[in-house]
Write a protein that holds these residues in place. Structure first.
Motif, PDB file in Angstrom:
ATOM      1  N   VAL A  93       0.816  -1.223   0.000  1.00  0.00           N
ATOM      2  CA  VAL A  93       0.000   0.000   0.000  1.00  0.00           C
ATOM      3  C   VAL A  93       0.843   1.262   0.000  1.00  0.00           C
ATOM      4  CG1 VAL A  93      -2.032  -1.046   1.077  1.00  0.00           C
ATOM      5  CG2 VAL A  93      -0.193  -0.194   2.522  1.00  0.00           C
ATOM      6  N   THR A  94       2.047   1.213   0.547  1.00  0.00           N
ATOM      7  CA  THR A  94       2.880   2.408   0.613  1.00  0.00           C
ATOM      8  C   THR A  94       3.610   2.620  -0.709  1.00  0.00           C
ATOM      9  OG1 THR A  94       4.667   1.106   1.559  1.00  0.00           O
ATOM     10  CG2 THR A  94       3.195   2.252   3.099  1.00  0.00           C
ATOM     11  N   ALA A  95       3.730   3.867  -1.114  1.00  0.00           N
ATOM     12  CA  ALA A  95       4.397   4.178  -2.378  1.00  0.00           C
ATOM     13  C   ALA A  95       5.910   4.045  -2.252  1.00  0.00           C
ATOM     14  CB  ALA A  95       4.034   5.592  -2.824  1.00  0.00           C
ATOM     15  N   THR A  96       6.458   4.360  -1.081  1.00  0.00           N
ATOM     16  CA  THR A  96       7.907   4.294  -0.878  1.00  0.00           C
ATOM     17  C   THR A  96       8.200   3.392   0.325  1.00  0.00           C
ATOM     18  OG1 THR A  96       7.776   6.303   0.458  1.00  0.00           O
ATOM     19  CG2 THR A  96       8.334   6.551  -1.889  1.00  0.00           C
ATOM     20  N   PRO A  97       8.335   2.090   0.117  1.00  0.00           N
ATOM     21  CA  PRO A  97       8.612   1.190   1.240  1.00  0.00           C
ATOM     22  C   PRO A  97       9.998   1.435   1.821  1.00  0.00           C
ATOM     23  CG  PRO A  97       8.812   0.027  -0.844  1.00  0.00           C
ATOM     24  CD  PRO A  97       8.263   1.371  -1.172  1.00  0.00           C
ATOM     25  N   ALA A  98      10.146   1.136   3.099  1.00  0.00           N
ATOM     26  CA  ALA A  98      11.422   1.323   3.772  1.00  0.00           C
ATOM     27  C   ALA A  98      12.388   0.203   3.401  1.00  0.00           C
ATOM     28  CB  ALA A  98      11.208   1.360   5.284  1.00  0.00           C
ATOM     29  N   PHE A  99      13.617   0.578   3.129  1.00  0.00           N
ATOM     30  CA  PHE A  99      14.648  -0.403   2.778  1.00  0.00           C
ATOM     31  C   PHE A  99      15.193  -1.029   4.066  1.00  0.00           C
ATOM     32  CE2 PHE A  99      18.982  -1.694   1.761  1.00  0.00           C
ATOM     33  CZ  PHE A  99      18.785  -2.405   0.596  1.00  0.00           C
ATOM     34  N   ILE A 100      15.137  -2.357   4.175  1.00  0.00           N
ATOM     35  CA  ILE A 100      15.571  -3.035   5.407  1.00  0.00           C
ATOM     36  C   ILE A 100      16.694  -4.036   5.145  1.00  0.00           C
ATOM     37  CG2 ILE A 100      13.342  -2.755   6.568  1.00  0.00           C
ATOM     38  CD1 ILE A 100      12.672  -5.619   5.790  1.00  0.00           C
ATOM     39  N   GLY A 101      17.251  -4.017   3.956  1.00  0.00           N
ATOM     40  CA  GLY A 101      18.381  -4.894   3.649  1.00  0.00           C
ATOM     41  C   GLY A 101      18.009  -6.359   3.635  1.00  0.00           C
ATOM     42  N   LEU A 102      18.768  -7.154   4.352  1.00  0.00           N
ATOM     43  CA  LEU A 102      18.590  -8.606   4.347  1.00  0.00           C
ATOM     44  C   LEU A 102      17.740  -9.100   5.511  1.00  0.00           C
ATOM     45  CD1 LEU A 102      22.222  -9.699   3.394  1.00  0.00           C
ATOM     46  CD2 LEU A 102      20.264  -9.401   1.864  1.00  0.00           C
ATOM     47  N   ASP A 103      16.982  -8.212   6.147  1.00  0.00           N
ATOM     48  CA  ASP A 103      16.184  -8.609   7.313  1.00  0.00           C
ATOM     49  C   ASP A 103      15.170  -9.689   6.978  1.00  0.00           C
ATOM     50  OD1 ASP A 103      17.628  -6.796   8.682  1.00  0.00           O
ATOM     51  OD2 ASP A 103      15.978  -5.415   9.124  1.00  0.00           O
ATOM     52  N   ASN A 104      14.543  -9.592   5.789  1.00  0.00           N
ATOM     53  CA  ASN A 104      13.552 -10.605   5.404  1.00  0.00           C
ATOM     54  C   ASN A 104      14.193 -11.981   5.253  1.00  0.00           C
ATOM     55  OD1 ASN A 104      11.151  -9.063   5.315  1.00  0.00           O
ATOM     56  ND2 ASN A 104      11.735  -8.217   3.328  1.00  0.00           N
ATOM     57  N   PHE A 105      15.410 -12.019   4.730  1.00  0.00           N
ATOM     58  CA  PHE A 105      16.093 -13.303   4.551  1.00  0.00           C
ATOM     59  C   PHE A 105      16.534 -13.871   5.905  1.00  0.00           C
ATOM     60  CE2 PHE A 105      16.585 -11.052   0.532  1.00  0.00           C
ATOM     61  CZ  PHE A 105      16.187 -12.030  -0.372  1.00  0.00           C
ATOM     62  N   GLN A 106      16.926 -12.997   6.836  1.00  0.00           N
ATOM     63  CA  GLN A 106      17.250 -13.464   8.187  1.00  0.00           C
ATOM     64  C   GLN A 106      16.013 -14.015   8.886  1.00  0.00           C
ATOM     65  OE1 GLN A 106      19.085 -10.084  10.073  1.00  0.00           O
ATOM     66  NE2 GLN A 106      21.048 -10.367   9.029  1.00  0.00           N
ATOM     67  N   ARG A 107      14.894 -13.399   8.615  1.00  0.00           N
ATOM     68  CA  ARG A 107      13.642 -13.867   9.211  1.00  0.00           C
ATOM     69  C   ARG A 107      13.268 -15.246   8.679  1.00  0.00           C
ATOM     70  NH1 ARG A 107       7.919 -10.551   8.792  1.00  0.00           N
ATOM     71  NH2 ARG A 107       6.639 -12.053   9.936  1.00  0.00           N
ATOM     72  N   LEU A 108      13.587 -15.499   7.420  1.00  0.00           N
ATOM     73  CA  LEU A 108      13.289 -16.801   6.840  1.00  0.00           C
ATOM     74  C   LEU A 108      13.988 -17.925   7.603  1.00  0.00           C
ATOM     75  CD1 LEU A 108      13.540 -16.173   2.983  1.00  0.00           C
ATOM     76  CD2 LEU A 108      11.488 -16.715   4.280  1.00  0.00           C
ATOM     77  N   LEU A 109      15.204 -17.652   8.086  1.00  0.00           N
ATOM     78  CA  LEU A 109      15.980 -18.692   8.756  1.00  0.00           C
ATOM     79  C   LEU A 109      15.299 -19.207  10.018  1.00  0.00           C
ATOM     80  CD1 LEU A 109      19.571 -17.183   8.372  1.00  0.00           C
ATOM     81  CD2 LEU A 109      18.465 -18.932   6.951  1.00  0.00           C
ATOM     82  N   GLY A 110      14.490 -18.367  10.646  1.00  0.00           N
ATOM     83  CA  GLY A 110      13.800 -18.790  11.858  1.00  0.00           C
ATOM     84  C   GLY A 110      12.335 -19.112  11.666  1.00  0.00           C
ATOM     85  N   ASP A 111      11.895 -19.197  10.424  1.00  0.00           N
ATOM     86  CA  ASP A 111      10.479 -19.465  10.119  1.00  0.00           C
ATOM     87  C   ASP A 111      10.294 -20.968   9.931  1.00  0.00           C
ATOM     88  OD1 ASP A 111       7.907 -19.627   9.162  1.00  0.00           O
ATOM     89  OD2 ASP A 111       8.094 -17.920   7.807  1.00  0.00           O
ATOM     90  N   SER A 112       9.615 -21.606  10.877  1.00  0.00           N
ATOM     91  CA  SER A 112       9.437 -23.062  10.819  1.00  0.00           C
ATOM     92  C   SER A 112       8.548 -23.481   9.645  1.00  0.00           C
ATOM     93  CB  SER A 112       8.838 -23.572  12.131  1.00  0.00           C
ATOM     94  OG  SER A 112       7.574 -22.971  12.383  1.00  0.00           O
ATOM     95  N   VAL A 113       7.556 -22.661   9.318  1.00  0.00           N
ATOM     96  CA  VAL A 113       6.678 -22.996   8.190  1.00  0.00           C
ATOM     97  C   VAL A 113       7.467 -22.944   6.878  1.00  0.00           C
ATOM     98  CG1 VAL A 113       4.608 -22.326   6.917  1.00  0.00           C
ATOM     99  CG2 VAL A 113       4.641 -22.159   9.405  1.00  0.00           C
ATOM    100  N   PHE A 114       8.356 -21.967   6.768  1.00  0.00           N
ATOM    101  CA  PHE A 114       9.202 -21.874   5.571  1.00  0.00           C
ATOM    102  C   PHE A 114      10.052 -23.133   5.422  1.00  0.00           C
ATOM    103  CE2 PHE A 114      13.627 -20.922   4.337  1.00  0.00           C
ATOM    104  CZ  PHE A 114      13.443 -20.702   2.977  1.00  0.00           C
ATOM    105  N   TRP A 115      10.628 -23.618   6.509  1.00  0.00           N
ATOM    106  CA  TRP A 115      11.474 -24.802   6.417  1.00  0.00           C
ATOM    107  C   TRP A 115      10.664 -26.051   6.095  1.00  0.00           C
ATOM    108  CZ3 TRP A 115      16.227 -24.363   5.343  1.00  0.00           C
ATOM    109  CH2 TRP A 115      16.970 -23.273   5.807  1.00  0.00           C
ATOM    110  N   LYS A 116       9.419 -26.108   6.572  1.00  0.00           N
ATOM    111  CA  LYS A 116       8.556 -27.225   6.169  1.00  0.00           C
ATOM    112  C   LYS A 116       8.282 -27.165   4.665  1.00  0.00           C
ATOM    113  CE  LYS A 116       6.076 -28.356  10.425  1.00  0.00           C
ATOM    114  NZ  LYS A 116       4.747 -28.533  11.059  1.00  0.00           N
ATOM    115  N   ALA A 117       8.029 -25.961   4.160  1.00  0.00           N
ATOM    116  CA  ALA A 117       7.788 -25.800   2.727  1.00  0.00           C
ATOM    117  C   ALA A 117       9.019 -26.198   1.925  1.00  0.00           C
ATOM    118  CB  ALA A 117       7.390 -24.354   2.427  1.00  0.00           C
ATOM    119  N   VAL A 118      10.202 -25.793   2.384  1.00  0.00           N
ATOM    120  CA  VAL A 118      11.444 -26.165   1.693  1.00  0.00           C
ATOM    121  C   VAL A 118      11.630 -27.678   1.699  1.00  0.00           C
ATOM    122  CG1 VAL A 118      13.963 -26.017   1.803  1.00  0.00           C
ATOM    123  CG2 VAL A 118      12.585 -23.961   2.124  1.00  0.00           C
ATOM    124  N   THR A 119      11.357 -28.303   2.847  1.00  0.00           N
ATOM    125  CA  THR A 119      11.486 -29.760   2.948  1.00  0.00           C
ATOM    126  C   THR A 119      10.580 -30.466   1.950  1.00  0.00           C
ATOM    127  OG1 THR A 119      12.020 -29.574   5.301  1.00  0.00           O
ATOM    128  CG2 THR A 119      11.304 -31.731   4.501  1.00  0.00           C
TER     129      THR A 119
END
Length: 312
Positions: free
Chosen positions: A54-80
């Protein structure tokens, strides 16, 4: 002494040819850059933002989303589940398709001709390809129904046995999805391998039989080596299919990837995060990981299955 004109294409002719090719390719290359390359590049950028759509100019957060993936159990189930499909779907589908293709094309009495009615069987095997993916998913929802009206549980209950939760039991649901994917894909590869077998001279099979080769030897020593390039392509295509099983999982399974995330895959989590949770930045990070998985699988498969081409 007379001078002969220089043979070959003149510089002007080369220029006109290059101009024609450029003009011919300009439109499709432009459309490809706009509608394929550009969205993929934008996905890489969005994956490093906290954009919620919804925002026109999203905030840049670098690699935070990828770091969050490492601790997401549902993501790892999907990868498996995607990794399991990457291994099982190509292996099972290719083995079954090769068996039926060999039977249809070389299963006659003399061993070098197809069985009677092979054309009809090819049409029957290919029929699932005509059905839309959503239709296949809805169809197997009815096949796997846990009550007496289910095509599989009905006979079990009639025999006094307990019904099987094909889509409701976390230990069974994934294998039910795999079975549907194999059922849908195997017919296409039966036809593909049959086309490859049709291009192999029958003299080679007859010569092998004269040398005493039985059906098993004929398959492993003659048929499979000559079909190796086709098998290699099929492996890559099935690997890409294993990464893109969103429709079957989303429509057919409980809770669009359940129960207890037992059938979820990366594509389903991308959709869920983007259009249910409105976390487009996080969903784009998932998409980047899925892209890297797919490209890595294709490169690895082509490298490992590379072998010397057999000419005939």
């Amino acid at each position: 002494m007379t001078l002969e004109p220089r043979r070959g294409v003149s510089l002007y002719q080369r220029y006109r040819r290059g101009l024609f090719i450029t003009a011919f390719l300009a439109a499709p290359v432009t459309l490809y850059l706009i509608y394929v390359i550009s969205p993929n590049l934008q996905a890489f950028y969005i994956a490093m933002t906290d954009w919620r759509g919804v925002t026109a100019t999203p905030a840049f957060i670098g690699l935070d989303n990828f770091q969050r993936l490492l601790g997401d159990s549902v993501f790892w189930k999907a990868v498996t589940h995607n990794v399991a499909l990457l291994v099982l779907l190509p292996v099972v589908t290719i083995v079954i398709a090769l068996f039926f293709a060999f039977l249809l094309n070389l299963g006659g009495r003399q061993g070098v001709s197809g069985i009677r009615g092979s054309t009809f069987y090819r049409v029957v095997f290919f029929f699932p390809q005509v059905l839309a993916v959503t239709i296949v998913a809805v169809l197997f929802q009815q096949v796997f129904r846990p009550d007496g009206s289910g095509m599989l549980n009905g006979p079990l209950m009639a025999l006094g046995l307990e019904p099987v939760g094909f889509l409701s039991d976390p230990d069974v649901a994934f294998w039910s999805v795999l079975g549907v994917l194999v059922w849908q894909a195997v017919g296409f590869y039966v036809v593909l391998f049959s086309a490859g077998l049709a291009g192999i001279p029958r003299d080679m099979f007859e010569a092998a039989q004269i040398d005493g080769a039985n059906r098993i030897t004929l398959f492993f020593r003659v048929t499979l080596p000559l079909l190796w390039d086709t098998v290699q392509v099929a492996w890559v295509y099935l690997g890409i299919l294993a990464m893109d099983v969103f429709a079957i999982v989303w429509v057919m399974t409980d809770q669009q990837g359940g129960p207890d995330w037992s059938t979820t895959v990366m594509a389903a989590e991308i959709y869920r995060n983007a259009f249910e949770y409105f976390r487009f930045g996080y969903a784009s990070a998932l998409g980047v990981v899925m892209f890297l998985f797919t490209v890595g699988f294709a490169i690895l498969s082509l490298r490992l299955s590379r072998r010397e081409r057999i000419e005939y």
